[in-house]
Design a protein around this motif. Structure first.
Motif, PDB file in Angstrom:
ATOM      1  N   TYR A 188       0.818  -1.212   0.000  1.00 14.21           N
ATOM      2  CA  TYR A 188       0.000   0.000   0.000  1.00 14.21           C
ATOM      3  C   TYR A 188       0.852   1.262   0.000  1.00 14.21           C
ATOM      4  O   TYR A 188       0.495   2.258  -0.640  1.00 14.21           O
ATOM      5  N   VAL A 189       1.979   1.232   0.718  1.00 13.01           N
ATOM      6  CA  VAL A 189       2.861   2.405   0.744  1.00 13.01           C
ATOM      7  C   VAL A 189       3.523   2.599  -0.628  1.00 13.01           C
ATOM      8  O   VAL A 189       3.585   3.715  -1.153  1.00 13.01           O
ATOM      9  N   LEU A 190       4.005   1.509  -1.207  1.00  8.61           N
ATOM     10  CA  LEU A 190       4.600   1.590  -2.548  1.00  8.61           C
ATOM     11  C   LEU A 190       3.569   2.060  -3.579  1.00  8.61           C
ATOM     12  O   LEU A 190       3.887   2.844  -4.477  1.00  8.61           O
ATOM     13  N   ASP A 191       2.339   1.591  -3.420  1.00 15.24           N
ATOM     14  CA  ASP A 191       1.271   1.970  -4.346  1.00 15.24           C
ATOM     15  C   ASP A 191       0.932   3.459  -4.203  1.00 15.24           C
ATOM     16  O   ASP A 191       0.675   4.151  -5.198  1.00 15.24           O
ATOM     17  N   LEU A 220       8.064   7.055   5.253  1.00 15.85           N
ATOM     18  CA  LEU A 220       8.486   5.981   4.348  1.00 15.85           C
ATOM     19  C   LEU A 220       7.990   6.255   2.931  1.00 15.85           C
ATOM     20  O   LEU A 220       8.728   6.063   1.953  1.00 15.85           O
ATOM     21  N   LEU A 221       6.754   6.713   2.835  1.00 16.76           N
ATOM     22  CA  LEU A 221       6.176   7.065   1.535  1.00 16.76           C
ATOM     23  C   LEU A 221       7.013   8.142   0.840  1.00 16.76           C
ATOM     24  O   LEU A 221       7.302   8.045  -0.358  1.00 16.76           O
ATOM     25  N   PHE A 222       7.408   9.156   1.583  1.00 17.50           N
ATOM     26  CA  PHE A 222       8.180  10.272   1.027  1.00 17.50           C
ATOM     27  C   PHE A 222       9.496   9.780   0.413  1.00 17.50           C
ATOM     28  O   PHE A 222       9.869  10.180  -0.697  1.00 17.50           O
ATOM     29  N   ILE A 223      10.183   8.885   1.117  1.00 17.05           N
ATOM     30  CA  ILE A 223      11.455   8.343   0.624  1.00 17.05           C
ATOM     31  C   ILE A 223      11.223   7.471  -0.602  1.00 17.05           C
ATOM     32  O   ILE A 223      11.949   7.570  -1.603  1.00 17.05           O
ATOM     33  N   GLU A 224      10.206   6.605  -0.554  1.00 19.75           N
ATOM     34  CA  GLU A 224       9.917   5.739  -1.695  1.00 19.75           C
ATOM     35  C   GLU A 224       9.430   6.555  -2.900  1.00 19.75           C
ATOM     36  O   GLU A 224       9.688   6.172  -4.047  1.00 19.75           O
ATOM     37  N   TYR A 225       8.766   7.653  -2.641  1.00 18.03           N
ATOM     38  CA  TYR A 225       8.319   8.556  -3.712  1.00 18.03           C
ATOM     39  C   TYR A 225       9.520   9.136  -4.456  1.00 18.03           C
ATOM     40  O   TYR A 225       9.580   9.103  -5.692  1.00 18.03           O
TER      41      TYR A 225
END
Length: 566
Positions: A119-122, A150-155
């Protein structure tokens, strides 16, 4: 005054650490918690072979005694001290073994991300591509605002590596796992322990391998421990540098604060590590009577404020969505106090019913908090009025989180799909029958680690030492207490358990020094301590000897093995 305060702090930390260690050590040799291989997370509480653990520990102590009395340890350490290149070569070989093991596990399983990982990656994909559904009032990120960091970094990184690039993130985990072990080794060097101790920490990491298998888990756990360990290391280096005249390494402060900021950003649970680091720096400032150490404290707090504000502002600006408070923290406390029932198969673990409070109260954080508080009050009233229920809950919650020797390292792969057809070898390792051998080995390793960390606590209390390594037991205590009332899972407690590896090596090193000049007085003290442990096990057997599921687990095991043959 500062010496008195530090002394009180020292005794409180070491006393609590020893009590927790004794509890977990006795629990480890008398009982084992076993998790089903399916997504239900059903935990069985089974008896263990205490005498086997004791015999192995006695053999280990005898082996250390032999190596010490024949000066083998001394000769090895002297050789390593005089041959830095050889030490570095052996250390790097050990780290490469961990790296190859982790990379092999990633490539041979190729687990897809699932649940929160996915969900975070999505959501990161959506943020890059103009799909902001996860950020609207009923979206995943709007509810779980703790995932923003975590979302911010993966973004950001996703612009380079693309969407759903599981292999990249998993192999990045492998790199961070390797360097986490290197930093554990470095920390023992900072504490002036011999090089053989530094190597032993990495070797212990090879043998106790759950963290290496967590390379497939893309949820901030691995990155969080990597950055937190970095913060600990550079804080210790900064404090150590102050002993030198006119030596003020501001770079250590920056690295420590930045690392701690990233640790909390990728996983909010690492707030416990941050709080421990803050307490540690304040205590060290008192001990050294040096206000400069407080600069680390201030920098860490500033880093925390930045990660709490900046990512959220950026995401709100991009998505055009106002991210409120999301689901209330009270909900996770309600889960953490929930006893097992027909839908929750381990005390204090995830409850879908409680998790739905946010949606059921119209996505209103305040309403959800009130419902969760009422739920919490109901549990507390029940435990106050029924002491047996409280004893049962507490003993099983601690056992389910801390006394599962695999810490869900096989489970996290078993419950996820894969893009490949796994080889028969990997499938066998992941099966209940195949994994049993590895879990039996980890069960023994867990007891050895806990025994070593218990030796650390006892020796440190007796010798009056404490200083440098204090942040590690302090963090462990924080994690243990926090997860008494927060939602439970082995995957949440494993990072804290990993801190015991260097402490365990320190404990065994202190034992080795004692064995070099052992006397009848030392043997008498050991005998008294063994008797005390036996009495603790007898008096507090409800918290230590958990074997009520022996029959049901045996039936589950037999049935599952038959099913996996089909």
């Amino acid at each position: 005054m500062s010496k008195t305060l530090y002394s009180v702090y020292r005794y409180i930390v070491l006393g609590l650490f020893l009590i927790i260690n004794i509890w977990l050590f006795l629990l480890s040799i008398f009982s084992t918690s076993r998790l089903t291989s399916d997504a239900s997370e059903h935990t069985y509480y089974t008896g263990d072979h205490a005498w086997l653990h004791i015999i192995i520990l006695v053999v280990l102590i005898a082996a250390v005694f032999y190596l010490v009395r024949n000066n083998i340890f001394t000769r090895i350490n002297s050789y390593l001290s005089n041959n830095e290149k050889t030490f570095i070569r052996i250390r790097n070989i050990c780290l490469i073994i961990i790296g190859i093991s982790g990379a092999a596990w990633v490539l041979l399983t190729q687990s897809n991300a699932g649940a929160d990982q996915y969900y975070v990656l999505d959501a990161a994909r959506g943020l890059r591509n103009g799909d902001y559904s996860a950020f609207r009032y009923n979206g995943y990120i709007a509810k779980y605002t703790n995932q923003i960091g975590l979302l911010f970094i993966e973004y950001i990184i996703g612009f380079i590596v693309g969407d759903y690039n599981y292999l990249f993130w998993q192999l990045l985990n492998v790199v961070m796992i390797v360097f986490t072990y290197k930093m554990f080794s470095d920390i023992l060097g900072i504490l002036k322990l011999p090089r053989i101790a530094s190597l032993s920490t990495i070797i212990l990491g090879i043998l106790f391998f759950p963290w290496t298998l967590y390379s497939v888990f893309i949820y901030g756990n691995v990155a969080g421990l990597f950055f937190a360990t970095s913060a600990f290391k550079y804080t210790m280096l900064f404090i150590d540098s102050l002993k030198e005249f006119n030596s003020f390494k501001i770079s250590y402060i920056v690295i420590s604060a930045f690392s701690m900021m990233l640790s909390v950003m990728v996983k909010n649970n690492y707030l416990i590590f941050m709080i421990a680091l803050i307490i540690y720096t304040v205590a060290e400032a008192l001990r050294h009577r040096n206000i400069q150490i407080i600069l680390v404290t201030c920098a860490v707090i500033a880093g925390f404020a930045i990660q709490a504000i900046v990512p959220k502002l950026v995401i709100e600006k991009i998505s055009g969505c106002n991210l409120g408070s999301g689901a209330s923290s009270w909900t996770w406390i309600a889960m953490g106090l929930h006893p097992s029932d027909g839908n929750v198969y381990a005390d204090g673990w995830y409850s879908g019913r409680i998790a739905a409070f946010y949606e059921n109260n119209d996505y209103d954080t305040k309403k959800e908090a009130e419902v969760s508080k009422a739920e919490i009050k109901g549990y507390i009233d029940t435990y106050k009025n029924d002491h047996k229920a409280f004893t049962s809950f507490l003993s099983k919650k601690v056992a389910s989180q801390w006394n599962n020797p695999e810490f869900q390292c096989f489970w996290i792969t078993n419950v996820r799909s894969s893009d490949i057809e796994k080889s028969p070898v990997i499938s066998d390792i992941l099966s209940l029958k195949g994994s049993s051998t590895f879990i039996a080995f980890l069960n023994i390793m867990q007891s050895i680690i806990l025994f070593g960390s218990m030796l650390y606590a006892v020796n440190t209390l007796i010798e009056g030492t404490f200083a440098g390594a204090a942040v590690l037991p302090l963090t462990f205590i924080g994690g243990f207490i926090f997860h008494l009332f927060w939602e439970g899972k082995c995957q949440y407690t494993l990072p804290y358990f990993m801190l015991l590896l260097p402490l365990s090596i320190i404990g065994f090193y202190s034992m080795a020094k004692k064995l070099s000049s052992v006397t009848k007085k030392h043997l008498y003290k050991c005998g008294v301590f063994a008797v005390i442990l036996l009495f603790i096990a007898i008096i507090f057997n409800r918290f230590i000897i958990l074997n009520q599921d022996n029959k049901s687990y045996r039936q589950y095991r037999e049935y599952t093995i038959e099913q996996q043959k089909l």
